[in-house]
Motif scaffolding. Structure first.
Motif, PDB file in Angstrom:
ATOM      1  N   MET A  69       0.772  -1.010   0.131  1.00  0.00           N
ATOM      2  CA  MET A  69      -0.183   0.035   0.099  1.00  0.00           C
ATOM      3  C   MET A  69       0.807   1.357   0.137  1.00  0.00           C
ATOM      4  O   MET A  69       0.315   2.258   0.321  1.00  0.00           O
ATOM      5  N   GLU A  83      -8.240   4.351  -4.776  1.00  0.00           N
ATOM      6  CA  GLU A  83      -7.242   3.448  -4.707  1.00  0.00           C
ATOM      7  C   GLU A  83      -7.226   2.711  -6.059  1.00  0.00           C
ATOM      8  O   GLU A  83      -6.259   2.399  -6.908  1.00  0.00           O
ATOM      9  N   ASP A 134       2.151   4.664  -1.982  1.00  0.00           N
ATOM     10  CA  ASP A 134       1.661   5.405  -3.000  1.00  0.00           C
ATOM     11  C   ASP A 134       2.795   5.278  -4.307  1.00  0.00           C
ATOM     12  O   ASP A 134       4.008   5.166  -4.273  1.00  0.00           O
ATOM     13  N   SER A 142      -4.980  -3.486  -3.878  1.00  0.00           N
ATOM     14  CA  SER A 142      -5.442  -1.999  -4.150  1.00  0.00           C
ATOM     15  C   SER A 142      -6.365  -1.458  -2.981  1.00  0.00           C
ATOM     16  O   SER A 142      -6.152  -0.402  -2.655  1.00  0.00           O
TER      17      SER A 142
END
Length: 343
Positions: A181, A247, A183, A207
């Protein structure tokens, strides 16, 4: 012979034309009109691998799940392939002395995971191998990223994840599965894979991965619990739904081939919303805590394990999942081979 009408006057008009119960009358008829099905082709089987020889260590908090040494792992892979399971997800237990804050063992080309991938693809070339991309199994801090002053560094972590994914592709992984997770990691990994010629290696993106209490048994299996704090600065807030769509959209734009929701059972609404948001395959992760709760209740005779598992997994299909990553995959595959599954 037609059933005789009762002499008791029915409160339902005899002129009624729609009787939904007509389509529930027999098992054959129910199967014929069933909206969702659960087949062995829907299942991904997670496997834990460890160093050593001739080892099959049951995870105490996950009865029926084992950490396998590579020789035993290959036997298990062959068994599930014969049952029709087409994909496995690989998770490593790393020796403590190989862990550090930078997760350098995660991209060691002679490490446990690349050796396992190569051996699996040599022994069973057609089975799909999905390799987890994250630092927590390799981190001395138990976090999914590099730690500095109590903070999880994003971009520095992504650089390591890229190295890990490239190493896994070189070893023969069919999919890399970033579960961290951070970015921007999907785009960075996709660009690196393509630049190195691994255009056919897919990305299964975690995701919508929530900061969940359901992960405890998994962390026991891999000795990967965080050494301080929690993972709420990078995994998602369980109260949020719209954020999951953001996301997913970002991961798709960055090159994801499939998207995942984790956990599954407490987030069926998220699976449903994502299903309506994308045409990519949606994967549900039936996680360790969900598995352990069913096993614990079944061991006490409180529930019928087989029926509860089938009902649980079909709920994920009904919500919109195309595939389910589940520790029950082998059990379901065995049931499908020996009898017709009923719900």
């Amino acid at each position: 012979m037609p059933v005789q009408a009762s002499s008791v006057e029915s409160p339902v008009s005899l002129s009624i034309t729609q009787r939904p119960r007509r389509l529930r009358r027999t098992g054959t008829l129910r199967r014929l009109v069933r909206e969702n099905t659960l087949g062995v082709e829907d299942l991904i089987y997670p496997l834990f691998v460890t160093e050593g020889q001739d080892l099959e260590q049951e995870v105490p908090s996950m009865p029926g799940c084992y950490r396998y040494s590579l020789d035993r792992l290959l036997t298990e892979v062959h068994t599930v392939w014969q049952l029709g399971i087409g994909a496995i997800a690989l998770f490593p237990l790393i020796d403590d002395h190989k862990k550090d804050n930078a997760g350098t063992e995660s991209y060691n080309p002679q490490g446990l995971v690349p050796r396992a991938i190569k051996a699996i693809k040599e022994a069973c070339p057609e089975i799909l191998v999905i390799a987890d991309v994250a630092l927590d199994p390799y981190s001395s801090e138990g976090h999914d990223g590099i730690v500095a002053n109590g903070q999880i560094l994003n971009d520095e972590t992504v650089a390591v994840l890229v190295k890990q994914a490239l190493m896994q592709a070189e070893a023969g992984a069919d999919f890399v599965a970033p579960s961290d997770m951070m970015d921007g990691r999907i785009g960075a990994i996709r660009r690196a894979l393509d630049a190195e010629g691994w255009i056919n290696v897919g990305i299964l993106a975690y995701s919508a991965k929530y900061a969940s209490a359901y992960y405890g048994p998994f962390r026991d299996a891999l000795d990967s619990a965080p050494k301080f704090g929690d993972k709420k600065t990078y995994q998602m807030d369980g109260a949020n739904g719209r954020e999951a769509l953001k996301e997913v959209a970002l991961d798709i734009c960055e090159g994801a081939d499939m998207v995942m929701v984790k956990p599954a059972l407490a987030y069926l609404d998220i699976i449903c919303r994502i299903r309506s948001h994308t045409n990519l395959p949606v994967v549900a992760y039936n996680v360790s805590g969900e598995y352990a709760m069913v096993k614990a209740a079944a061991a006490r005779g409180w529930i019928d394990e087989e029926k509860v598992v089938r009902e649980t997994l079909i709920s994920m299909k009904r919500a919109g999942a195309d595939l389910i990553l589940t520790y029950f995959a082998k059990d379901i595959a065995q049931q499908l081979h020996t009898k017709r599954i009923e719900f």
